[in-house]
Design a protein around this motif. Structure first.
Motif, PDB file in Angstrom:
ATOM      1  N   GLU A 169      18.559  -4.217   2.293  1.00 36.99           N
ATOM      2  CA  GLU A 169      18.499  -2.858   1.768  1.00 36.99           C
ATOM      3  C   GLU A 169      18.542  -1.857   2.920  1.00 36.99           C
ATOM      4  O   GLU A 169      17.698  -1.884   3.804  1.00 36.99           O
ATOM      5  CB  GLU A 169      17.216  -2.675   0.976  1.00 36.99           C
ATOM      6  N   ALA A 174      18.053   1.820   3.808  1.00 34.83           N
ATOM      7  CA  ALA A 174      17.563   3.074   3.257  1.00 34.83           C
ATOM      8  C   ALA A 174      18.424   4.234   3.737  1.00 34.83           C
ATOM      9  O   ALA A 174      18.840   4.270   4.890  1.00 34.83           O
ATOM     10  CB  ALA A 174      16.123   3.299   3.680  1.00 34.83           C
ATOM     11  N   SER A 175      18.709   5.147   2.857  1.00 30.75           N
ATOM     12  CA  SER A 175      19.476   6.326   3.252  1.00 30.75           C
ATOM     13  C   SER A 175      18.600   7.214   4.134  1.00 30.75           C
ATOM     14  O   SER A 175      17.380   7.134   4.070  1.00 30.75           O
ATOM     15  CB  SER A 175      19.924   7.088   2.016  1.00 30.75           C
ATOM     16  N   GLY A 228      17.854  10.254   3.941  1.00 29.31           N
ATOM     17  CA  GLY A 228      16.967  11.099   3.141  1.00 29.31           C
ATOM     18  C   GLY A 228      15.730  10.342   2.695  1.00 29.31           C
ATOM     19  O   GLY A 228      14.607  10.822   2.820  1.00 29.31           O
ATOM     20  N   ARG A 229      15.960   9.108   2.211  1.00 30.75           N
ATOM     21  CA  ARG A 229      14.818   8.311   1.752  1.00 30.75           C
ATOM     22  C   ARG A 229      13.879   7.982   2.891  1.00 30.75           C
ATOM     23  O   ARG A 229      12.672   7.947   2.728  1.00 30.75           O
ATOM     24  CB  ARG A 229      15.327   7.026   1.105  1.00 30.75           C
ATOM     25  N   ARG A 230      14.512   7.712   4.061  1.00 28.94           N
ATOM     26  CA  ARG A 230      13.668   7.380   5.204  1.00 28.94           C
ATOM     27  C   ARG A 230      12.799   8.579   5.583  1.00 28.94           C
ATOM     28  O   ARG A 230      11.619   8.434   5.876  1.00 28.94           O
ATOM     29  CB  ARG A 230      14.542   6.974   6.395  1.00 28.94           C
ATOM     30  N   ARG A 231      13.408   9.760   5.537  1.00 35.22           N
ATOM     31  CA  ARG A 231      12.633  10.941   5.902  1.00 35.22           C
ATOM     32  C   ARG A 231      11.485  11.155   4.915  1.00 35.22           C
ATOM     33  O   ARG A 231      10.368  11.460   5.305  1.00 35.22           O
ATOM     34  CB  ARG A 231      13.537  12.180   5.942  1.00 35.22           C
ATOM     35  N   THR A 232      11.753  10.962   3.640  1.00 35.81           N
ATOM     36  CA  THR A 232      10.707  11.090   2.625  1.00 35.81           C
ATOM     37  C   THR A 232       9.562  10.130   2.928  1.00 35.81           C
ATOM     38  O   THR A 232       8.380  10.488   2.872  1.00 35.81           O
ATOM     39  CB  THR A 232      11.286  10.774   1.229  1.00 35.81           C
ATOM     40  N   TRP A 233       9.960   8.891   3.261  1.00 38.30           N
ATOM     41  CA  TRP A 233       8.963   7.874   3.554  1.00 38.30           C
ATOM     42  C   TRP A 233       8.086   8.293   4.728  1.00 38.30           C
ATOM     43  O   TRP A 233       6.872   8.214   4.673  1.00 38.30           O
ATOM     44  CB  TRP A 233       9.673   6.543   3.811  1.00 38.30           C
ATOM     45  N   TRP A 234       8.739   8.784   5.800  1.00 36.09           N
ATOM     46  CA  TRP A 234       7.966   9.167   6.977  1.00 36.09           C
ATOM     47  C   TRP A 234       7.081  10.379   6.701  1.00 36.09           C
ATOM     48  O   TRP A 234       5.958  10.450   7.175  1.00 36.09           O
ATOM     49  CB  TRP A 234       8.884   9.463   8.165  1.00 36.09           C
TER      50      TRP A 234
END
Lengths: 280, 394
Positions: A4, A6-7, A9-15
């Motif tokens: 998988e 992660a895009s 954007g998703r990574r930034r959300t996660w961080w």
């Protein structure tokens, strides 16, 4: 097995999520203490994060007591003096460790590390006896001396790392330009080591400021009791009165100098000050 | 302006390693002397001893006749330019250049005047208020030079000042450095590992290897009359070809054919009590495509024919490489040279390699036979054991 990816954007959300969790975890107790310090005696146990009745009476109370003001003066004085002496000594020691070859250098570094690792609690009793014999008990020097001892290793380690970063050739160049060793140190090396000096000053100051163990063991009166120790002596005006509010207010008050200290010196810690010295 | 004398100067480190051994050197007033050699040969140590940054173990250093061994660097009145430039990062260009003058407590007005004069000479005027971090490599190099010249010292010491620049800039700086030194007429000792820099800049060159002086002389002298295999191999680019040769009945048998020995060379060989097996050295530029050599000149020389292994054309000239069907040379000095320069082909002991420089008009082609002419008078003979040049004295 599908990997998988992660895009962005998703990574930034996660961080962002992780950062928020960490910050909340670290700051919630601070906010809680601050909130308690603004609550009235009646609402202090209501469990609300935002006080329903705002009051500054806790702050008024602590500054009205001589006990706290005196402790604050002790804390500021002792921490500043200890920091100044420790950093001055550590600067010279670290320079020697980083730059000079001398017999017993490894031993010196080893011993200073040993001091840093030594459990302080095991030294409290001997120190208590020694200081009483020497008349240092319950005096400013009685706290300044152990603070210097225990903060020196940390300061030496931090500073020698900074000194190692300064190109050797700058000092040679200064010598060739006609500087005495003292001038070379003062006009070339010391300005470049300034970020390191401020960093270790902050670390040492925080160590001295926050210490409770020595402060409670080696003091007995307002003559030298620092704030962390004085806080533990806070009581209400009667035994039925709960001092939670005043203790919280005092805790907030003693956090402020640390924040100020860090903010003040952080501006001087200019990263990459040495860039451009050598080819780079 | 000063004369620098190194009188049997040696440097031995506390661990017993001998970095510099018995250097005798006199740098005349206003002279530009180059210390050249591979890394670890002791050239920087020598410079540091002159500067006072390292102690002299034995021997004496004199500047203008005065013993300097015990003087601190600041009392020697010498300026130094470092390989890394060693600019003070917390000072502007102006402050960097003014630093030596400020330390010498020069009056403000004079400091300003001299800094601005130096900045003008070095084309740094518009950068005076910038910090070193915001300068390009070439500008930083010039600031380092500026810091050295503002003081008008007795001598300049330069420790590979150009080696951090890219090739093109290095060439430009070399020229302007040479011009500047001539203009100022200041005694200069310059350290480099680059033989091209040494050849182009120096009035005299000192070739060092493993702490020992190999030869001192003008660039042309070193090129024409190298005193031993090391100097012969180190000076000149591409480096000299070395082949084994045997003396037989007044002739020299070489992989390139038999060559008669001239009387002069024979006398030298006899005087030196030379062994029969020798090493013969020939510079690439002393060959030529036989087809391009005029008949009467060709008569005087020798020719050989071999297959071109690799051909490099540089436009202005061509380099033809040959793999000869003989063993390569083995000599201690060449081994040293190969070790330090990393050019393993000098002394691999495999087949001998030969590089020849031909005119651009040569019709040489790769993997085709080519007849090459050379002048046997240009041959240099070396003793394989000691490496000494047997063809010339001194």
């Amino acid at each position: 097995m599908p990997v998988e990816t992660a895009s962005p954007g998703r990574r930034r959300t996660w961080w962002t999520f992780v950062n928020v969790v960490v910050i909340v975890y670290a700051l919630l107790p601070v906010l809680w203490i601050a909130s308690l310090s603004f609550k009235t005696k009646e609402t202090v146990t209501d469990g609300n994060l935002v006080p329903r009745d705002w009051t500054l009476s806790n702050y008024g109370d602590i500054f009205r007591t001589d006990e706290f003001v005196r402790a604050l003066i002790n804390s500021i004085g002792i921490a500043l003096i200890a920091t100044f002496i420790a950093v001055a000594l550590a600067t010279m020691a670290a320079y020697a460790v980083a730059r000079l070859e001398f017999p017993g250098k490894r031993a010196l570094v080893g011993v200073s590390l040993l001091i840093a690792m030594f459990p302080q609690i095991s030294l409290v009793t001997p120190l208590f006896n020694i200081e009483r014999e020497l008349g240092l008990f319950d005096t400013w020097p009685g706290l300044i001396l152990p603070y210097i001892t225990f903060s020196l290793p940390l300061a030496i380690y931090t500073l020698s790392a900074f000194f190692r970063e300064i190109p050797w050739e700058l000092e040679k160049a200064a010598k060739m330009d006609g500087a005495t060793p003292a001038q070379a140190f003062r006009r070339v090396i010391a300005p470049l080591a300034a970020p390191g000096v401020f960093t270790s000053a902050i670390l040492v100051f925080i160590f001295c400021w926050n210490d409770f163990l020595f402060a409670i063991s080696l003091t007995s009166s307002e003559a030298s009791r620092t704030v962390p120790a004085a806080l533990s002596f806070f009581t209400g005006s009667s035994q039925f009165e709960d001092p939670t509010g005043t203790i919280s207010a005092a805790a907030v008050v003693i956090t402020v100098p640390i924040v100020l200290f860090v903010l003040f010196f952080q501006r001087r810690i200019v990263a990459g000050l040495t860039s451009g010295a050598v080819k780079g | 302006m000063a004369e620098i004398v190194l009188d049997k100067v040696s440097k031995r480190y506390p661990d017993g390693a001998l970095a510099v051994s018995d250097i005798d050197l006199t740098v005349g007033d206003g002279e530009f002397v180059i210390l050249v050699g591979p890394s670890g040969c002791g050239k920087s140590t020598t410079l540091n001893m002159v500067a006072g940054l390292e102690d002299i173990t034995t021997g004496e250093l004199r500047i203008d006749g005065e013993r300097m061994n015990e003087r601190a660097p600041k009392d020697r009145d010498i300026a130094m330019v470092f390989q890394s430039y060693a600019l003070y990062p917390h000072m502007s260009v102006r402050e960097n250049m003014a630093f030596p003058l400020r330390l010498a407590k020069a009056p403000h007005e004079e400091v300003r005047r001299r800094v601005e004069e130096a900045a003008r000479v070095l084309d740094l005027t518009e950068h005076l208020d910038r910090r070193p971090a915001n300068l390009s490599g070439g500008q930083r190099q010039r600031v380092a030079m500026g810091r050295a010249i503002v003081r008008e010292p007795k001598a300049f010491l330069m420790d590979e000042p150009l080696s951090n620049l890219d090739a093109k800039l290095r060439g430009q700086m070399r020229t302007s450095l040479s011009r500047l030194q001539k203009q100022l007429g200041t005694t200069t000792v310059y350290v480099t590992h680059d033989q091209t820099e040494a050849m182009t800049l120096g009035d005299r060159i000192v070739v060092l290897q493993a702490g020992h002086v190999q030869q001192i002389g003008s660039p042309q002298h070193l090129y024409d009359r190298p005193s031993n295999l090391f100097v012969a191999g180190f000076i000149g680019s591409p480096s000299m070809n070395f082949l084994t040769a045997v003396v037989e009945d007044g002739h020299l048998r070489t992989p390139l054919g038999e060559v008669p020995l001239t009387d002069r060379v024979r006398r030298h060989l006899e005087a030196a009590d030379a062994p029969r097996e020798l090493i013969v050295g020939l510079r690439p530029e002393h060959f030529e495509d036989a087809a391009l050599v005029e008949e009467h000149v060709r008569e005087e020389g020798r020719t050989f024919t071999a297959t071109v292994d690799v051909l490099e054309s540089l436009g202005s000239e061509k380099y033809a490489h040959f793999a000869l069907e003989t063993e390569g040379v083995r000599a201690r000095q060449l081994q040293d040279l190969a070790d330090v320069t990393g050019s393993a082909d000098l002394a691999t002991g495999g087949t001998a390699q030969l590089v020849t420089r031909l005119s651009a008009t040569s019709g040489a082609r790769e993997n085709a036979e080519l007849t090459v002419w050379f002048d046997p008078d240009r041959l240099v003979l070396f003793d394989p054991d000691s490496g000494t040049n047997l063809t010339y004295e001194g």
